[in-house]
Write a protein that holds these residues in place. Structure first.
Motif, PDB file in Angstrom:
ATOM      1  N   CYS A  32      -2.722   0.824  -3.911  1.00  0.00           N
ATOM      2  CA  CYS A  32      -2.169   1.637  -3.971  1.00  0.00           C
ATOM      3  C   CYS A  32      -0.499   1.256  -4.556  1.00  0.00           C
ATOM      4  O   CYS A  32      -0.258   0.281  -4.556  1.00  0.00           O
ATOM      5  N   ARG A  39       3.264   8.264  -5.166  1.00  0.00           N
ATOM      6  CA  ARG A  39       2.486   7.296  -4.605  1.00  0.00           C
ATOM      7  C   ARG A  39       1.141   7.501  -5.212  1.00  0.00           C
ATOM      8  O   ARG A  39       0.996   8.372  -5.381  1.00  0.00           O
ATOM      9  N   SER A  80      -4.939  -2.304   0.950  1.00  0.00           N
ATOM     10  CA  SER A  80      -5.936  -2.154   2.239  1.00  0.00           C
ATOM     11  C   SER A  80      -7.098  -2.006   2.290  1.00  0.00           C
ATOM     12  O   SER A  80      -7.666  -1.433   1.758  1.00  0.00           O
ATOM     13  N   PHE A 101      -3.193  11.000  -0.692  1.00  0.00           N
ATOM     14  CA  PHE A 101      -2.596  10.687   0.382  1.00  0.00           C
ATOM     15  C   PHE A 101      -2.885  11.631   1.845  1.00  0.00           C
ATOM     16  O   PHE A 101      -2.059  10.933   2.560  1.00  0.00           O
ATOM     17  N   THR A 106       0.911   5.951   5.636  1.00  0.00           N
ATOM     18  CA  THR A 106       1.902   4.030   4.846  1.00  0.00           C
ATOM     19  C   THR A 106       2.837   3.854   4.928  1.00  0.00           C
ATOM     20  O   THR A 106       3.235   4.547   5.684  1.00  0.00           O
ATOM     21  N   SER A 108       5.695   1.259   2.225  1.00  0.00           N
ATOM     22  CA  SER A 108       5.895   0.674   1.053  1.00  0.00           C
ATOM     23  C   SER A 108       6.495  -0.570   1.417  1.00  0.00           C
ATOM     24  O   SER A 108       7.716  -0.473   2.442  1.00  0.00           O
ATOM     25  N   VAL A 114       2.182   0.347  -1.526  1.00  0.00           N
ATOM     26  CA  VAL A 114       1.594   0.719  -1.171  1.00  0.00           C
ATOM     27  C   VAL A 114       0.482   0.394   0.076  1.00  0.00           C
ATOM     28  O   VAL A 114      -0.762   0.114  -0.618  1.00  0.00           O
ATOM     29  N   LEU A 116      -1.823   1.374   4.018  1.00  0.00           N
ATOM     30  CA  LEU A 116      -2.397   2.348   4.278  1.00  0.00           C
ATOM     31  C   LEU A 116      -1.852   1.438   6.211  1.00  0.00           C
ATOM     32  O   LEU A 116      -2.446   0.116   6.183  1.00  0.00           O
ATOM     33  N   ARG A 122      -3.852  -6.272   5.089  1.00  0.00           N
ATOM     34  CA  ARG A 122      -3.011  -5.893   4.196  1.00  0.00           C
ATOM     35  C   ARG A 122      -2.925  -6.710   2.862  1.00  0.00           C
ATOM     36  O   ARG A 122      -2.383  -7.763   3.299  1.00  0.00           O
TER      37      ARG A 122
END
Length: 166
Positions: A32, A39, A80, A101, A106, A108, A114, A116, A122
Motif C-alpha cells: 500500500c 490510499r 504489511s 480500506f 492504517t 502513513s 501506507v 496496517l 511492517r
C-alpha cells in the motif's frame, strides 16, 4: 522407494500446477501507498526475501493488475505482513470495486508508505527493479525501514485458503 517419473504433460495443466504450487504455504501482505493523495493498496500472497546485503525483498504481481500501475508511481511502498486479525480484510484489499480500506486501520509514513496496524511485520520499501516473468511482474523492493512484532501470528495462504499458523 525406487525412482519414478513425475506426471508430465505438455503444456502443463494449469489446474494441476495451481494445486501443486498451492501445497507451498506463503504469507500474505498488504502492499500500500499514498498516490496523488489517495490510499492505494492490494493483497499479495507472493512476497519473499531476496537478499540481506543489500536488504531486498520481492513481490510477484499479475500483469493484468489495475492497481500495480498506480502503486508503482509511489515514492515509497508499505508492506504489511498480515496477521490472523486481518483475515476479513484480505477480501476487501483484493476487491475490484469499493473502498479497499473499509474497516482497515492504517497509518502513513512521511514518504507516503501506507502500513496496517496489528501487522506481524511492517516494511517501508522502494522499487529496485521490475522484471516481466510470464504473466507476472517480479518486483524487487529495496527495504528502507522495518519492524516486526514477534507476538503477532501471521496469516498464511495455503491450498487456496487463508489460515493461521497454529
Amino acid at each position: 522407494m525406487p525412482p519414478t517419473e513425475l506426471a508430465v504433460s505438455a503444456p502443463i495443466d494449469q489446474a494441476v500446477l495451481r494445486e501443486t504450487l498451492g501445497a507451498f504455504p506463503s504469507g500474505v501482505v498488504a502492499l500500500c501507498a499514498q498516490v496523488d493523495g489517495e490510499r492505494v493498496g492490494m493483497a499479495v500472497s507472493s512476497f519473499f526475501s531476496v537478499s540481506l546485503v543489500p536488504a531486498l525483498a520481492a513481490v510477484s504481481i499479475q500483469v493484468t493488475s489495475a492497481t500495480w500501475p498506480v502503486l508503482r508511481r509511489a515514492q515509497s511502498l508499505g508492506v504489511s505482513v498480515l496477521s490472523e486479525s486481518h483475515h476479513a480484510h484480505v477480501r476487501t484489499l483484493s476487491s475490484k470495486t469499493g473502498d479497499r480500506f473499509a474497516g482497515v486501520e492504517t497509518f502513513s509514513t512521511l514518504r507516503g508508505a501506507v502500513l496496517l496496524h496489528d501487522a506481524a511485520a511492517r516494511i517501508e520499501a522502494s522499487i529496485e527493479s521490475e522484471t516481466l516473468a510470464g504473466d507476472h511482474w517480479i518486483v524487487v523492493l529495496r527495504i528502507d525501514g522495518l519492524e516486526a512484532d514477534p507476538t503477532v501470528e501471521p496469516l498464511v495462504f495455503h491450498r487456496s485458503r487463508l489460515r493461521g499458523v497454529r
